[in-house]
Design a protein around this motif. Structure first.
Motif, short mmCIF file in Angstrom:
data_model
loop_
_atom_site.label_atom_id
_atom_site.label_comp_id
_atom_site.label_asym_id
_atom_site.label_seq_id
_atom_site.Cartn_x
_atom_site.Cartn_y
_atom_site.Cartn_z
N ALA A 92 0.83 -1.21 0.00
CA ALA A 92 0.00 0.00 0.00
C ALA A 92 0.87 1.25 0.00
CB ALA A 92 -0.93 -0.01 1.22
N ASN A 93 1.99 1.22 0.71
CA ASN A 93 2.89 2.37 0.75
C ASN A 93 3.57 2.59 -0.60
OD1 ASN A 93 5.69 3.70 1.29
ND2 ASN A 93 4.51 4.11 3.15
N ILE A 94 3.92 1.51 -1.26
CA ILE A 94 4.61 1.61 -2.56
C ILE A 94 3.64 2.04 -3.66
CG2 ILE A 94 5.87 0.32 -4.33
CD1 ILE A 94 6.92 -1.47 -2.03
N MET A 95 2.52 1.32 -3.77
CA MET A 95 1.55 1.61 -4.84
C MET A 95 0.87 2.95 -4.65
SD MET A 95 -0.34 -2.08 -5.18
CE MET A 95 0.55 -3.59 -5.58
N GLY A 96 0.69 3.37 -3.40
CA GLY A 96 -0.01 4.62 -3.13
C GLY A 96 0.72 5.86 -3.57
N ARG A 97 1.95 5.73 -4.03
CA ARG A 97 2.74 6.88 -4.46
C ARG A 97 2.63 7.15 -5.96
NH1 ARG A 97 6.18 8.08 -0.17
NH2 ARG A 97 6.25 6.45 1.41
N PHE A 98 1.86 6.32 -6.69
CA PHE A 98 1.74 6.47 -8.14
C PHE A 98 0.34 6.96 -8.51
CE2 PHE A 98 5.03 3.29 -7.44
CZ PHE A 98 6.04 3.71 -8.30
N LEU A 99 0.26 8.13 -9.15
CA LEU A 99 -1.02 8.68 -9.56
C LEU A 99 -1.74 7.76 -10.55
CD1 LEU A 99 -0.22 12.49 -10.01
CD2 LEU A 99 -1.37 11.37 -8.09
N TRP A 100 -0.98 7.06 -11.37
CA TRP A 100 -1.57 6.15 -12.35
C TRP A 100 -2.43 5.08 -11.67
CZ3 TRP A 100 -2.91 5.90 -17.11
CH2 TRP A 100 -3.07 4.69 -17.77
N LEU A 101 -2.07 4.75 -10.45
CA LEU A 101 -2.79 3.70 -9.72
C LEU A 101 -3.86 4.26 -8.80
CD1 LEU A 101 0.22 1.41 -8.71
CD2 LEU A 101 -1.23 1.24 -10.73
N THR A 102 -3.73 5.51 -8.37
CA THR A 102 -4.65 6.05 -7.38
C THR A 102 -5.76 6.93 -7.96
OG1 THR A 102 -3.15 7.93 -6.99
CG2 THR A 102 -2.88 6.00 -5.58
N CYS A 103 -5.54 7.51 -9.13
CA CYS A 103 -6.55 8.41 -9.71
C CYS A 103 -7.69 7.62 -10.34
CB CYS A 103 -5.92 9.30 -10.77
SG CYS A 103 -4.77 10.53 -10.11
N PRO A 104 -8.94 8.07 -10.15
CA PRO A 104 -10.06 7.42 -10.84
C PRO A 104 -10.08 7.81 -12.31
CG PRO A 104 -10.84 9.28 -9.56
CD PRO A 104 -9.38 9.12 -9.24
N ARG A 105 -10.67 6.96 -13.14
CA ARG A 105 -10.79 7.23 -14.57
C ARG A 105 -12.25 7.55 -14.88
NH1 ARG A 105 -7.63 8.44 -18.77
NH2 ARG A 105 -6.14 6.79 -18.28
N GLU A 106 -12.50 8.74 -15.40
CA GLU A 106 -13.86 9.20 -15.65
C GLU A 106 -14.34 8.95 -17.07
OE1 GLU A 106 -15.74 10.10 -13.31
OE2 GLU A 106 -14.23 10.33 -11.72
N ASP A 107 -13.44 8.45 -17.94
CA ASP A 107 -13.84 8.16 -19.31
C ASP A 107 -13.17 6.86 -19.74
OD1 ASP A 107 -11.17 8.81 -19.79
OD2 ASP A 107 -11.65 10.85 -20.42
N LEU A 108 -13.25 6.56 -21.04
CA LEU A 108 -12.68 5.32 -21.56
C LEU A 108 -11.40 5.56 -22.35
CD1 LEU A 108 -15.95 3.50 -22.73
CD2 LEU A 108 -14.74 3.31 -20.55
N SER A 109 -10.74 6.66 -22.11
CA SER A 109 -9.48 6.96 -22.78
C SER A 109 -8.35 6.19 -22.11
CB SER A 109 -9.20 8.46 -22.75
OG SER A 109 -9.04 8.90 -21.41
#
Length: 425
Positions: A264-281
């Motif tokens: 959780a500490n390692i993965m939580g530092r990457f925006l790619w993994l933490t940001c929600p995706r609001e579209d299908l891009s």
């Protein structure tokens, strides 16, 4: 008298052989052995199976990591492929070759219901994100919003057409088999799409702890349960799964809890993994990850700091949530595997399939993941997501459910109300 006659004349009812399930004898042959003889430490060919299983695991983890890197849409496509393989394995479980030959096209009916259910589930989950994707194009926007408006009617029409198709294909002396297949198909749809709907919803809420972390914890728990049982397993855990041991269960639980806190500490530092995706891009994401993913410093108690070289520790708040996920993955999620083991024993099969060397079928690897996906979604919605409505959520509902003219009318009316409020104050 009956014994003498049956020895001379062949039986009028010959047993039907299920050619696609030759592995039944693997279970039956060892049914009478003591429970301890099934343990991996007593298996003479365990090192060969260990290497095969390890080789397949490396390939699966590598492929999984690549798909996660590619993004949300590719992960969703992976889930769809997994669903298709799971459905095929479960359809084959009760399929009888002799009866199917007398019912041409009956298998196609199973897949008709499957893809109708897929259209319904994914249409409900991805409709808003599809609208967000096509909003700049007016033609596509009108087309998509119209399809979404009639989505439920389209799915119902497809289902009713399958229902009528099933009734018209009913054949004398085959009723019991056909109705059992109809019920089995609907059972499969419930099992496969209930969990997958939560999985896909998890993906677009943020890859990190709604998909990647829970799935990784199940993989870690499974790997270390196998390794600990392989080297140290002596005490059988449950009769439904004879090769599972208490040593493997406890060792995997400890490893999973530690891994949850660290990952959780390692993965939580990457925006790619933490940001929600609001579209299908598939573009890169940028967002404010929120307070859960912002580092906090805590002073260690004196009796602990006396034994350690540091006086304080830095953690992400999400790591405490990760411990809850780790606890569930260690204690409760394995019961999904036990359920699958009992299910296979009921049908006298060793594995659901043979698509993954050393592991069995796709369903054999997804049993615990299904339980975990549902828990991760419910935990997130109950304890993490703010319960109050946000401006973004309201705007999404307006864009999805109102036509362009209705949106313009709402905008005009809202402007009048705000103007009256300002004048009145």
């Amino acid at each position: 008298m009956h014994k003498e006659n049956t020895g001379d004349a062949p039986s009028a009812h010959t047993p039907r052989v299920r050619h696609h399930r030759k592995r039944n004898t693997d279970v039956v042959a060892g049914a009478g052995k003591p429970n301890g003889s099934h343990l991996l430490v007593n298996d003479s060919s365990k090192y060969k199976s260990f290497l095969i299983r390890a080789y397949s695991t490396v390939w699966m983890i590598g492929g999984f990591a690549l798909i996660v890197y590619l993004g949300h849409l590719y992960i969703t496509a992976m889930v769809v492929v997994i669903q298709i393989f799971m459905a095929r394995e479960l359809f084959n479980l009760l399929r009888k070759t002799h009866e199917d030959k007398q019912l041409p096209g009956f298998r196609l009916l199973n897949w008709h219901f499957f893809f109708t259910a897929m259209l319904f589930v994914y249409g409900r989950i991805l409709s808003q994100r599809l609208v967000n994707t096509v909003t700049p194009d007016k033609v596509l926007y009108r087309l998509v919003t119209s399809l979404i408006k009639y989505h439920m009617a389209i799915c119902y029409s497809l289902y009713i057409s399958g229902f009528v198709w099933f009734i018209l294909t009913l054949k004398k002396k085959m009723y019991k088999y056909q109705f059992s297949q109809y019920a089995w198909t609907h059972m499969i749809l419930i099992v496969v799409f209930t969990q997958s709907s939560f999985t896909v919803a998890n993906i677009f809420e943020g890859i990190f702890w709604l998909f990647l972390l829970p799935a990784s914890l199940i993989v870690i728990n499974d790997i270390f349960a196998y390794i600990c049982g392989f080297f140290f397993g002596r005490t059988p855990l449950i009769k439904l799964s004879p090769k599972k041991t208490w040593e493997g269960f406890i060792g995997a639980s400890i490893t999973t809890m530690i891994s949850a806190f660290l990952l959780a500490n390692i993965m939580g530092r990457f925006l790619w993994l933490t940001c929600p995706r609001e579209d299908l891009s598939t573009g890169w994401l940028h967002c404010d990850p929120g307070p859960l993913f912002k580092q906090e410093t805590h002073a260690l108690p004196g009796w602990i700091s006396n034994w350690l070289p540091w006086k304080e520790i830095s953690v992400l708040p999400v790591q405490w949530h990760a411990l809850c996920l780790g606890l569930f993955a260690s204690i409760i999620a394995p019961f999904g595997g036990f359920f699958a083991s009992g299910f296979k024993r009921a049908f006298k099969v060793k594995d659901f399939g043979d698509s993954i060397p050393g592991h069995g079928g796709i369903t054999d690897r997804m049993d615990c993941q299904m339980v975990m996906a549902v828990f991760a979604y419910i935990y997130h919605q109950s304890f993490v997501v703010p319960q109050s409505l946000s401006v973004d959520k309201l705007l999404n509902q307006i864009i999805t459910n109102l036509t362009l003219e209705e949106q313009q009318a709402l905008f005009t009316k809202l402007g009048q109300m705000l103007q009256e409020k300002v004048i009145g104050s």
